[in-house]
Motif scaffolding. Structure first.
Motif, mmCIF file in Angstrom:
data_model
loop_
_atom_site.group_PDB
_atom_site.id
_atom_site.type_symbol
_atom_site.label_atom_id
_atom_site.label_comp_id
_atom_site.label_asym_id
_atom_site.label_seq_id
_atom_site.Cartn_x
_atom_site.Cartn_y
_atom_site.Cartn_z
ATOM 1 N N PRO A 137 0.823 -1.210 0.000
ATOM 2 C CA PRO A 137 0.000 0.000 0.000
ATOM 3 C C PRO A 137 0.862 1.267 0.000
ATOM 4 O O PRO A 137 1.984 1.278 0.515
ATOM 5 N N LYS A 138 0.301 2.334 -0.558
ATOM 6 C CA LYS A 138 0.986 3.627 -0.568
ATOM 7 C C LYS A 138 1.009 4.202 0.846
ATOM 8 O O LYS A 138 -0.002 4.212 1.549
ATOM 9 N N ARG A 142 1.823 1.723 9.075
ATOM 10 C CA ARG A 142 2.600 0.776 9.869
ATOM 11 C C ARG A 142 3.892 0.437 9.135
ATOM 12 O O ARG A 142 3.969 -0.525 8.363
ATOM 13 N N SER A 143 4.907 1.238 9.391
ATOM 14 C CA SER A 143 6.200 1.067 8.724
ATOM 15 C C SER A 143 6.825 -0.267 9.092
ATOM 16 O O SER A 143 6.786 -0.705 10.249
ATOM 17 N N ASP A 180 4.332 -2.988 4.357
ATOM 18 C CA ASP A 180 5.601 -2.350 4.018
ATOM 19 C C ASP A 180 6.712 -3.386 4.079
ATOM 20 O O ASP A 180 7.329 -3.607 5.132
ATOM 21 N N ALA A 181 6.963 -4.039 2.951
ATOM 22 C CA ALA A 181 7.976 -5.091 2.882
ATOM 23 C C ALA A 181 8.744 -4.960 1.570
ATOM 24 O O ALA A 181 8.384 -4.166 0.697
ATOM 25 N N VAL A 182 9.807 -5.758 1.449
ATOM 26 C CA VAL A 182 10.600 -5.761 0.215
ATOM 27 C C VAL A 182 10.698 -7.199 -0.290
ATOM 28 O O VAL A 182 10.445 -8.155 0.443
ATOM 29 N N PRO A 199 15.587 -3.714 10.114
ATOM 30 C CA PRO A 199 15.378 -4.383 8.823
ATOM 31 C C PRO A 199 13.908 -4.398 8.384
ATOM 32 O O PRO A 199 12.991 -4.374 9.206
ATOM 33 N N TYR A 200 13.722 -4.431 7.076
ATOM 34 C CA TYR A 200 12.398 -4.583 6.492
ATOM 35 C C TYR A 200 12.020 -6.065 6.458
ATOM 36 O O TYR A 200 12.898 -6.933 6.281
#
Length: 705
Positions: free
Chosen positions: A113-114, A134-135, A160-162, A297-298
């Motif tokens: 999500p943006k 929620r970062s 918010d993940a990679v 970390p992400y």
């Protein structure tokens, strides 16, 4: 291990609510990316439904149809063996998010999500969406059944993940997130993300490309990495034009540049890059490495897929290039012309009708249509079948092939000079000459009969007949006489737009073009519901000064020599009688200010958020070399009086191409009242008090000297 990765970014001409067309263009972009050996494809923001859906986002149908399109994308053989990153709205726990859906081989990897929504100027994303707050946090998103049937997944991660592939790490930004001070790419890069993607719907404003390119390059200059920017292109169904400009950057340099203005609906930019270049670039930045050692970390989504091949050591990679920018007059020539083309082909009308007065504004509008014709001919010449198909529909000729701009212009542009007893031979000749040079179908109308008929009705009913100012009439009489002429022209414009093609034995109607510039709209220097009232206005966001620069460009590049006389003539409405055959009415005299001053007022009022007192304070410094504080005060007060008196006209402005950040463009984009206390008593009193203090101070200095 693999080193080189081939990635693709897109500029797509998506259209709000055009799910069939949007799906077709997305699939075509994926196909092109795969043919170029790309292993990752990213597209523009909200590309499935179109960015400009506005309040359609409230409708459950929009969400439903977006998921239906997503299913088609997941099922398509075209989308296999490439990571696809597409944009659509997603409802999670009854909250609507602007999302990227990233999938591979019929499996959704992540819904991202943006996190920072665009909510200024033309953008109102907070009206429809909620930012993901929620970062570095992901949750479980339960998929609709129509998607579960394809992916065989009950739920997927949202948040918010990679992505962690077999050879690299990929992080996502969405449009506005690039522009904020705490852009996600900063923390992602420190955490080891090597490839950043950005899906944008960034509209064109004159000169904006410089800022956008600098932001993308600087995103990787300090931190290293590869950055892919995708963007919407074309008219999404509103006043904005999205100018493409897809790009790929690495380690602070541009690697690939997309076209800024183009009639191609699908543009795919592909580059092959060496991941080791990113790693070696980062290796020597000790301060970055220190930050990386303590970063939070992400969450990483593991993807059993590689963007590189194990035997790619001989694969050539792309080298940095220098970005080539358009000049300001080139942007005016290309941007509004592309916007007009989209509007024309999607409205399914037969062309345009333009009231051509022989002045700078209407002439500039005619030149923009001519530029559009040039671009259409160029696109057809270079094999653009979709443009050719659209042209044939517009002119209603299945065998037609446009080869010359003038000939095409005659088919789709009708210009109309509407003379009154106050019109000069000079403007008549200018209009006729320009129409001849660009090739438009030109007609002349004398409106005196209609004007006198209206005054005859008025006189019969009231027993009174108003007089012009030069004949002893009052200001009110003079203005009423002018307004009738202006409004009659609007009536004739729409009459001929509806029936002009019919009289020539051709089907369809014409769109009426307006030609009020941004400065006149700001001041309100036009008649409400006159011939500035039209279907669309390509110059409504462009200043008089910039239009003159554009006219000079047309003289030099299109060789339209008739524009020389138009450029040198003083702007005039030609609504008052001439004296001894000479024009005595000029726009700047009527307004009580110059067009150059108007541009300054507009930027201070809209961009700098200046009220009367603040504007005065800023201008006494800016204009100190040629204006005293009292003169500045007089100018500022005159502007605000006229601005507030005419503010009601903003509610009827013709929808305009939005090319300037200070464009009033009615109450949709300029949310100020339209009923004012035009005396501004408190504000003007503060200005007067400050003028008195400054004058007293100056007198004391003179006494000392």
């Amino acid at each position: 291990m693999g080193r080189t990765v081939t990635v693709a970014t897109c500029a797509l001409n998506q259209w709000a609510m055009d799910f069939d067309g949007n799906l077709e263009r997305i699939l075509k972009s994926i196909e092109i990316a795969k043919n170029e050996k790309a292993r990752y494809r990213v597209g523009p923001e909200l590309e499935i439904c179109g960015y400009g859906c506005s309040d359609h986002y409230y409708e459950s149908d929009t969400l439903l149809h977006s998921f239906q399109v997503l299913r088609k994308l997941l099922e398509s053989p075209v989308s296999q063996d490439i990571i696809c990153d597409v944009g659509m709205p997603v409802m999670h726990r009854n909250v609507r998010y602007n999302c990227r859906v990233i999938f591979l081989n019929r499996k959704i990897l992540l819904i991202r999500p943006k996190m920072a929504l665009a909510n200024t100027g033309n953008y109102r994303e907070m009206r429809w969406f909620t930012p993901w707050s929620r970062s570095r946090n992901v949750e479980e998103y339960f998929l609709p059944r129509i998607i579960q049937e394809v992916t065989l997944q009950e739920s997927v991660p949202i948040g918010d993940a990679v992505l962690s592939t077999l050879d690299t790490c990929i992080g996502t930004e969405i449009c506005e997130e690039l522009w904020i001070p705490t852009s996600p790419h900063i923390e992602m890069g420190i955490d080891g993300v090597e490839i950043f993607t950005n899906s944008s719907a960034s509209h064109h404003v004159l000169g904006k490309a410089h800022t956008r390119v600098e932001l993308v390059n600087s995103a990787t200059a300090k931190n290293g990495g590869i950055y892919l920017l995708a963007n919407q292109k074309g008219c999404d169904g509103d006043r904005l034009y999205y100018d493409g400009c897809a790009m790929i950057a690495m380690n602070g340099s541009t690697i690939a540049q997309g076209v800024q203005f183009s009639l191609d609906d699908v543009e795919v930019l592909v580059a092959t890059l060496d991941l080791e270049d990113v790693r070696s670039y980062r290796a020597e930045i000790s301060s970055r490495n220190l930050e990386a050692s303590k970063v939070t970390p992400y969450p990483r989504i593991k993807v059993h897929f590689a963007l590189s091949c194990s035997d790619d050591i001989c694969t050539p990679t792309n080298e940095p290039i220098q970005w080539k920018y358009h000049s300001l007059p080139e942007e005016i020539s290309l941007g509004p012309a592309c916007w007009l083309w989209d509007y024309l082909r999607r409205s399914k009308q037969g062309g345009f009708l333009l009231p051509l007065s022989g002045g700078v504004d209407s002439s500039a509008t005619a030149c923009i249509v001519y530029s559009m014709c040039c671009q259409v001919c160029y696109a057809v010449e270079n094999g653009n079948q979709s443009v050719l198909d659209d042209v044939r529909k517009i002119v209603n000729d299945e065998a037609y092939i446009p080869t010359e701009s003038q000939e095409l212009c005659r088919r789709i542009l009708t210009t109309c000079y509407m003379a009154s007893e106050n019109s000069s031979q000079e403007t008549h000749n200018n209009a006729k000459s320009l129409a001849g040079e660009i090739g438009s179908y030109h007609i002349n109308i004398n409106i005196d009969g209609a004007v006198k008929a209206i005054w005859g009705i008025f006189s019969t009913i009231t027993g009174r007949l108003p007089q012009y100012r030069v004949d002893g009439g009052s200001v009110r009489e003079n203005l009423a006489l002018q307004n009738v002429q202006a409004r009659i022209r609007m009536v004739f414009a729409y009459l001929f737009a509806q029936l002009s093609l019919w009289t020539r034995g051709m089907p369809g109607g014409l769109l009426v073009l307006g030609s009020a510039n941004v400065d006149e709209s700001l001041w309100g220097y036009y008649t409400k519901y006159d011939c500035s009232s039209a279907d669309i206005n390509p110059i409504g966001g462009i200043s008089k000064a910039d239009l003159k620069t554009f006219i000079q460009y047309c003289i030099e590049n299109f060789h339209l020599m008739s524009l020389k006389g138009i450029l040198s003539a003083p702007p005039t409405a030609e609504l008052e009688p001439m004296k001894k055959g000479h024009i005595v009415q000029t726009d700047e005299a009527d307004m009580g200010m110059t067009y150059a001053e108007l541009s300054v007022y507009g930027k201070l009022r809209k961009i700098a958020k200046a009220g009367p007192y603040t504007m005065f304070c800023k201008l006494i410094t800016v204009w100190k070399d040629f204006c005293s504080p009292r003169e500045v005060a007089s100018k500022v007060k005159h502007f605000f009086r006229m601005y507030s008196v005419n503010r009601h006209k903003m509610t009827t402005l013709t929808p305009s191409y939005h090319a300037a950040n200070y464009s009033p463009d009615d109450n949709r984009f300029d949310l100020r009242p339209f009923l004012y206390n035009s005396s501004w008593s408190w504000q003007f009193r503060c200005i007067d008090e400050q003028v008195s203090k400054l004058e007293t101070k100056d007198h004391k200095l003179e006494d000392v000297v």
